[in-house]
Design a protein around this motif. Structure first.
Motif, PDB file in Angstrom:
ATOM      1  N   SER A 233      36.720  23.571  44.173  1.00 38.10           N
ATOM      2  CA  SER A 233      35.472  23.048  43.411  1.00 38.10           C
ATOM      3  C   SER A 233      36.039  21.789  42.734  1.00 38.10           C
ATOM      4  CB  SER A 233      34.854  24.165  42.659  1.00 38.10           C
ATOM      5  OG  SER A 233      35.624  24.679  41.724  1.00 38.10           O
ATOM      6  N   GLU A 234      37.136  21.618  42.390  1.00 37.15           N
ATOM      7  CA  GLU A 234      37.556  20.425  41.679  1.00 37.15           C
ATOM      8  C   GLU A 234      37.506  19.118  42.479  1.00 37.15           C
ATOM      9  OE1 GLU A 234      41.359  21.752  43.694  1.00 37.15           O
ATOM     10  OE2 GLU A 234      39.657  22.828  42.874  1.00 37.15           O
ATOM     11  N   LEU A 235      37.178  19.468  43.748  1.00 36.41           N
ATOM     12  CA  LEU A 235      37.276  18.335  44.839  1.00 36.41           C
ATOM     13  C   LEU A 235      35.495  17.927  45.070  1.00 36.41           C
ATOM     14  CD1 LEU A 235      39.811  19.315  47.353  1.00 36.41           C
ATOM     15  CD2 LEU A 235      40.084  17.749  45.539  1.00 36.41           C
ATOM     16  N   PRO A 236      35.235  16.884  45.370  1.00 36.78           N
ATOM     17  CA  PRO A 236      34.183  16.552  45.714  1.00 36.78           C
ATOM     18  C   PRO A 236      33.497  17.261  47.250  1.00 36.78           C
ATOM     19  CG  PRO A 236      35.274  14.425  45.516  1.00 36.78           C
ATOM     20  CD  PRO A 236      36.286  15.500  45.254  1.00 36.78           C
ATOM     21  N   VAL A 237      32.487  17.590  47.006  1.00 38.35           N
ATOM     22  CA  VAL A 237      31.883  18.347  48.121  1.00 38.35           C
ATOM     23  C   VAL A 237      32.153  17.436  49.610  1.00 38.35           C
ATOM     24  CG1 VAL A 237      29.615  19.178  49.447  1.00 38.35           C
ATOM     25  CG2 VAL A 237      29.735  19.273  47.017  1.00 38.35           C
ATOM     26  N   LYS A 238      32.287  16.417  49.752  1.00 40.87           N
ATOM     27  CA  LYS A 238      32.401  15.634  51.146  1.00 40.87           C
ATOM     28  C   LYS A 238      33.912  15.950  51.340  1.00 40.87           C
ATOM     29  CE  LYS A 238      30.065  11.675  51.915  1.00 40.87           C
ATOM     30  NZ  LYS A 238      30.011  10.212  51.863  1.00 40.87           N
ATOM     31  N   GLU A 239      34.646  15.806  50.313  1.00 41.24           N
ATOM     32  CA  GLU A 239      36.174  15.954  50.549  1.00 41.24           C
ATOM     33  C   GLU A 239      36.582  17.535  50.934  1.00 41.24           C
ATOM     34  OE1 GLU A 239      40.513  15.250  48.731  1.00 41.24           O
ATOM     35  OE2 GLU A 239      38.783  14.302  47.589  1.00 41.24           O
ATOM     36  N   ARG A 240      35.838  18.389  50.534  1.00 37.87           N
ATOM     37  CA  ARG A 240      35.945  19.792  51.012  1.00 37.87           C
ATOM     38  C   ARG A 240      35.559  20.146  52.261  1.00 37.87           C
ATOM     39  NH1 ARG A 240      33.716  23.840  46.920  1.00 37.87           N
ATOM     40  NH2 ARG A 240      32.660  22.101  45.951  1.00 37.87           N
ATOM     41  N   LEU A 241      34.468  19.461  52.746  1.00 39.25           N
ATOM     42  CA  LEU A 241      33.826  19.475  54.107  1.00 39.25           C
ATOM     43  C   LEU A 241      34.771  18.866  54.938  1.00 39.25           C
ATOM     44  CD1 LEU A 241      30.282  18.615  53.464  1.00 39.25           C
ATOM     45  CD2 LEU A 241      31.272  21.048  53.919  1.00 39.25           C
ATOM     46  N   VAL A 242      35.664  18.015  54.815  1.00 40.44           N
ATOM     47  CA  VAL A 242      36.646  17.135  55.564  1.00 40.44           C
ATOM     48  C   VAL A 242      37.593  18.255  55.728  1.00 40.44           C
ATOM     49  CG1 VAL A 242      38.047  15.241  55.697  1.00 40.44           C
ATOM     50  CG2 VAL A 242      35.707  14.891  55.271  1.00 40.44           C
ATOM     51  N   GLN A 243      38.423  18.694  54.572  1.00 39.17           N
ATOM     52  CA  GLN A 243      39.547  19.311  54.611  1.00 39.17           C
ATOM     53  C   GLN A 243      39.678  20.914  55.342  1.00 39.17           C
ATOM     54  OE1 GLN A 243      41.652  19.601  50.671  1.00 39.17           O
ATOM     55  NE2 GLN A 243      41.664  17.245  50.609  1.00 39.17           N
ATOM     56  N   PHE A 244      38.597  21.384  55.362  1.00 34.79           N
ATOM     57  CA  PHE A 244      38.499  23.023  55.837  1.00 34.79           C
ATOM     58  C   PHE A 244      37.774  22.500  57.207  1.00 34.79           C
ATOM     59  CE2 PHE A 244      38.931  23.696  51.627  1.00 34.79           C
ATOM     60  CZ  PHE A 244      39.824  24.828  51.381  1.00 34.79           C
ATOM     61  N   SER A 245      38.352  23.488  58.174  1.00 37.86           N
ATOM     62  CA  SER A 245      37.642  23.426  59.626  1.00 37.86           C
ATOM     63  C   SER A 245      38.107  24.657  60.180  1.00 37.86           C
ATOM     64  CB  SER A 245      38.239  22.342  60.352  1.00 37.86           C
ATOM     65  OG  SER A 245      39.615  22.458  60.791  1.00 37.86           O
ATOM     66  N   GLY A 246      37.837  24.819  61.396  1.00 34.23           N
ATOM     67  CA  GLY A 246      37.958  26.188  62.084  1.00 34.23           C
ATOM     68  C   GLY A 246      39.670  26.299  62.067  1.00 34.23           C
ATOM     69  N   HIS A 247      40.536  25.525  62.123  1.00 34.59           N
ATOM     70  CA  HIS A 247      41.803  25.735  61.993  1.00 34.59           C
ATOM     71  C   HIS A 247      42.588  26.286  60.639  1.00 34.59           C
ATOM     72  CE1 HIS A 247      43.848  24.609  65.915  1.00 34.59           C
ATOM     73  NE2 HIS A 247      44.893  24.398  65.176  1.00 34.59           N
ATOM     74  N   SER A 248      41.631  25.981  59.546  1.00 31.34           N
ATOM     75  CA  SER A 248      41.941  26.905  58.420  1.00 31.34           C
ATOM     76  C   SER A 248      42.151  28.189  58.311  1.00 31.34           C
ATOM     77  CB  SER A 248      40.654  26.320  57.432  1.00 31.34           C
ATOM     78  OG  SER A 248      40.679  25.013  57.166  1.00 31.34           O
ATOM     79  N   LEU A 249      41.441  29.010  59.255  1.00 31.96           N
ATOM     80  CA  LEU A 249      41.920  30.561  59.447  1.00 31.96           C
ATOM     81  C   LEU A 249      42.980  30.643  60.078  1.00 31.96           C
ATOM     82  CD1 LEU A 249      38.295  31.712  60.945  1.00 31.96           C
ATOM     83  CD2 LEU A 249      39.043  31.690  58.639  1.00 31.96           C
ATOM     84  N   ARG A 250      43.238  29.870  61.001  1.00 32.40           N
ATOM     85  CA  ARG A 250      44.816  29.863  61.817  1.00 32.40           C
ATOM     86  C   ARG A 250      45.838  29.730  60.481  1.00 32.40           C
ATOM     87  NH1 ARG A 250      46.336  30.527  67.153  1.00 32.40           N
ATOM     88  NH2 ARG A 250      47.943  29.341  67.877  1.00 32.40           N
ATOM     89  N   ALA A 251      45.483  28.619  59.935  1.00 35.10           N
ATOM     90  CA  ALA A 251      46.711  28.129  59.024  1.00 35.10           C
ATOM     91  C   ALA A 251      46.926  29.352  57.828  1.00 35.10           C
ATOM     92  CB  ALA A 251      46.336  26.749  58.653  1.00 35.10           C
TER      93      ALA A 251
END
Length: 348
Positions: A285-303
């Motif tokens: 939550s310390e990051l802006p919403v737009k940046e969080r939306l970019v940093q998390f994706s489908g591959h986040s589960l695998r990683a």
């Protein structure tokens, strides 16, 4: 007609009755069957990406008065140079995208009976220069760790969609699955023509049979320590209340959210689900919403699985279906560095 042949999406027209044989109803039907199998030679998403690569290249050739066929290493060398340093307002492509485009062109040339030698000096030297000047470490998506996934599923309601999305997140995380693998699962073997695998639920957990790039692999998902975070329990609940005993495992629901439809979910739903639950759970939550939306994706589960599972690396490698340990390490965002200190071991 010639233009359509140049810009087709990879339909295997080369599969045909041999010229020396007369056509017949049975042979013509076998041609259709063989073409269907040929279409399955590459994954659907790969085929779509290669089609876009070919369309971009042929359009680039037309604008410059060049012919895409037969393959010209000199022309392709100029093309990839222009991709890296555009002469228009188009953005420069990354090294990985340019390499993918070369793969797409090679694939399309092969479908048309030509061979593209990527080691030709006109291509190889330009590509080497692009790599040297523009290559940078790949941008990695944030890993969803154990505490994160628990917070994410806690934001979901217990209605039909909530049960489905909870099962998607937990199965995807515990299985270390790609988003395309999650939505391609069927309830049973050979339930649908577009199946990418199926699930077998047992007393100790669930076994996923997945079709990957190099063949089939099995992924074992054991039962969790509590029903709230157990992926198998979540899957059983979804199947029970959605009344699914055949066909796609994860489906769209009706507008009133009271029944599961026959339509398989898109893999884009998984990406949107991860992004939304990350925001709802207040992760990073310390990051802006737009940046969080970019940093998390489908591959986040695998990683996340690769980073959180405290087991021997070999088991993670097998679970993810990686051919090398080096590929597995790329997914491990939080592994113990310097656990083995070769400097001290060497006597310094």
């Amino acid at each position: 007609m010639e233009q359509e042949r140049h810009e087709g999406i990879g339909v295997p027209d080369h599969v045909a009755v041999p010229a020396a044989l007369a056509g017949s109803g049975s042979l013509d039907r076998l041609v259709d069957t063989a073409r269907d199998y040929a279409r399955q030679a590459t994954a659907e998403n790969t085929t779509k990406a290669y089609a876009k690569d070919w369309a971009h290249f042929t359009s680039w050739c037309r604008r410059r008065g060049a012919d895409a066929l037969p393959p010209s290493p000199e022309l392709i060398g100029l093309y990839i140079a222009n991709c890296a340093a555009p002469d228009t307002k188009a953005p420069a492509l990354s090294v990985s995208t340019i390499e993918r485009r070369l793969s797409g062109l090679a694939w399309h040339y092969q479908q048309r009976g030509f061979a593209l030698d990527r080691k030709d000096r006109h291509i190889a030297t330009v590509l080497a220069g692009i790599r040297r000047k523009h290559a940078r470490p790949p941008a990695q998506k944030e890993a969803v760790l154990a505490e994160d996934i628990c917070a994410m599923v806690a934001t979901l309601p217990f209605d039909l969609r909530g049960l489905r999305d909870r099962a998607i997140l937990l199965i995807g995380y515990a299985g270390g699955l790609r988003r395309s693998e999650i939505v391609s699962l069927d309830h049973g073997k050979d339930d649908t023509p577009d199946s990418g695998g199926w699930v077998q639920i047992e007393d100790d957990g669930a076994v996923l049979f997945l079709r990957g790039k190099t063949g089939w692999r099995e992924v074992e998902i054991g039962r969790g320590s509590s029903d709230q975070t157990c992926p198998v329990h979540a899957l059983e609940h979804w199947l029970h209340f959605a009344k699914i005993d055949f066909g796609p495992l994860f489906r769209r629901t009706s507008r009133d959210n009271k029944r599961a439809l026959d339509v398989r979910l898109s893999d884009k739903h998984v990406a949107r689900l991860i992004k939304q639950t990350v925001l709802d759970a207040g992760i990073r939550s310390e990051l802006p919403v737009k940046e969080r939306l970019v940093q998390f994706s489908g591959h986040s589960l695998r990683a996340g699985l690769a980073s959180s599972a405290d087991v021997d690396e070999r088991y993670i490698q097998k679970h993810l279906g990686h051919a090398s340990a080096e590929m597995t390490r790329r997914y491990q965002r939080r592994r113990d560095r310097f656990r083995v200190n070769l400097t001290k071991a060497a006597g310094l």
